[in-house]
Scaffold this motif. Sequence first.
Motif, PDB file in Angstrom:
ATOM      1  N   ALA A 146       0.832  -1.210   0.000  1.00  0.00           N
ATOM      2  CA  ALA A 146       0.000   0.000   0.000  1.00  0.00           C
ATOM      3  C   ALA A 146       0.865   1.258   0.000  1.00  0.00           C
ATOM      4  O   ALA A 146       0.578   2.213  -0.729  1.00  0.00           O
ATOM      5  CB  ALA A 146      -0.940  -0.008   1.203  1.00  0.00           C
ATOM      6  N   VAL A 147       1.925   1.248   0.784  1.00  0.00           N
ATOM      7  CA  VAL A 147       2.821   2.408   0.817  1.00  0.00           C
ATOM      8  C   VAL A 147       3.510   2.577  -0.533  1.00  0.00           C
ATOM      9  O   VAL A 147       3.589   3.696  -1.075  1.00  0.00           O
ATOM     10  CB  VAL A 147       3.857   2.254   1.955  1.00  0.00           C
ATOM     11  CG1 VAL A 147       4.974   3.272   1.836  1.00  0.00           C
ATOM     12  CG2 VAL A 147       3.170   2.371   3.312  1.00  0.00           C
ATOM     13  N   HIS A 149       2.462   1.566  -3.437  1.00  0.00           N
ATOM     14  CA  HIS A 149       1.464   2.006  -4.418  1.00  0.00           C
ATOM     15  C   HIS A 149       1.178   3.500  -4.250  1.00  0.00           C
ATOM     16  O   HIS A 149       1.005   4.221  -5.237  1.00  0.00           O
ATOM     17  CB  HIS A 149       0.181   1.195  -4.272  1.00  0.00           C
ATOM     18  CG  HIS A 149      -0.871   1.582  -5.248  1.00  0.00           C
ATOM     19  ND1 HIS A 149      -0.806   1.244  -6.573  1.00  0.00           N
ATOM     20  CD2 HIS A 149      -2.002   2.316  -5.098  1.00  0.00           C
ATOM     21  CE1 HIS A 149      -1.853   1.735  -7.200  1.00  0.00           C
ATOM     22  NE2 HIS A 149      -2.595   2.389  -6.329  1.00  0.00           N
ATOM     23  N   HIS A 150       1.135   3.959  -3.017  1.00  0.00           N
ATOM     24  CA  HIS A 150       0.881   5.372  -2.762  1.00  0.00           C
ATOM     25  C   HIS A 150       2.035   6.243  -3.269  1.00  0.00           C
ATOM     26  O   HIS A 150       1.812   7.406  -3.643  1.00  0.00           O
ATOM     27  CB  HIS A 150       0.670   5.597  -1.268  1.00  0.00           C
ATOM     28  CG  HIS A 150       0.373   7.003  -0.897  1.00  0.00           C
ATOM     29  ND1 HIS A 150      -0.811   7.628  -1.233  1.00  0.00           N
ATOM     30  CD2 HIS A 150       1.111   7.934  -0.235  1.00  0.00           C
ATOM     31  CE1 HIS A 150      -0.786   8.872  -0.792  1.00  0.00           C
ATOM     32  NE2 HIS A 150       0.372   9.079  -0.188  1.00  0.00           N
ATOM     33  N   ARG A 153       3.800   7.860  -8.750  1.00  0.00           N
ATOM     34  CA  ARG A 153       3.248   9.110  -9.286  1.00  0.00           C
ATOM     35  C   ARG A 153       3.248   9.046 -10.808  1.00  0.00           C
ATOM     36  O   ARG A 153       4.163   8.484 -11.406  1.00  0.00           O
ATOM     37  CB  ARG A 153       4.096  10.311  -8.839  1.00  0.00           C
ATOM     38  CG  ARG A 153       4.106  10.515  -7.343  1.00  0.00           C
ATOM     39  CD  ARG A 153       2.780  11.119  -6.914  1.00  0.00           C
ATOM     40  NE  ARG A 153       2.789  11.345  -5.483  1.00  0.00           N
ATOM     41  CZ  ARG A 153       1.990  10.742  -4.637  1.00  0.00           C
ATOM     42  NH1 ARG A 153       1.127   9.867  -5.057  1.00  0.00           N
ATOM     43  NH2 ARG A 153       2.023  10.987  -3.357  1.00  0.00           N
TER      44      ARG A 153
END
Length: 169
Positions: A146-147, A149-150, A153
């Motif tokens: 999740a990190v 993927h976040h 950009r």
Amino acid sequence: MLTDSNLVPPLLGLFCLNTVLAVSILGGVYSVLPAYEADLYGRKHVGAIHTRMLPSATLASILGPAILLNLRSLQETKMKSDLIAVTDPEILKSTFNVDNIETLTQIKAVTIQKLMELAPPGTLDPSPFLYNSTLYTMAGLVCTAAVLHHLVRPVHSKYYEKSQQLKNK
């Protein structure tokens, strides 16, 4: 109570429904992935990017369950060793007719349930904790994903290559 016969069919149905939903979602992710990659990186190199992503996803789908299975196996072996350590050696010897019980645990002839029957009264049953390390590992991997993927950009559009139609105008 979970063993109640009236409760088992709804739980089984819920389990089956969740399994079908989980499997159907996986196909949906792979079907929209090229469009997502095109939005992030531009359309020209989507084929190359997607081609590099698929082997890593395949490798993860093969290695992931194998790693988790090994973690569970290690936890089970540790729990059996802990139960053997608190159980009277004479009881173990007379029950299993061997001098070295570790050999039986390695070939899976000794179960946690059988060792719990032989363990002294008041010994905590480790069975509910069998998947703790596996689930914590999975939770850690999901949080890491999740990190990561976040942190992805989109490439700024000024770095996109102009199409031939725009160059001719």
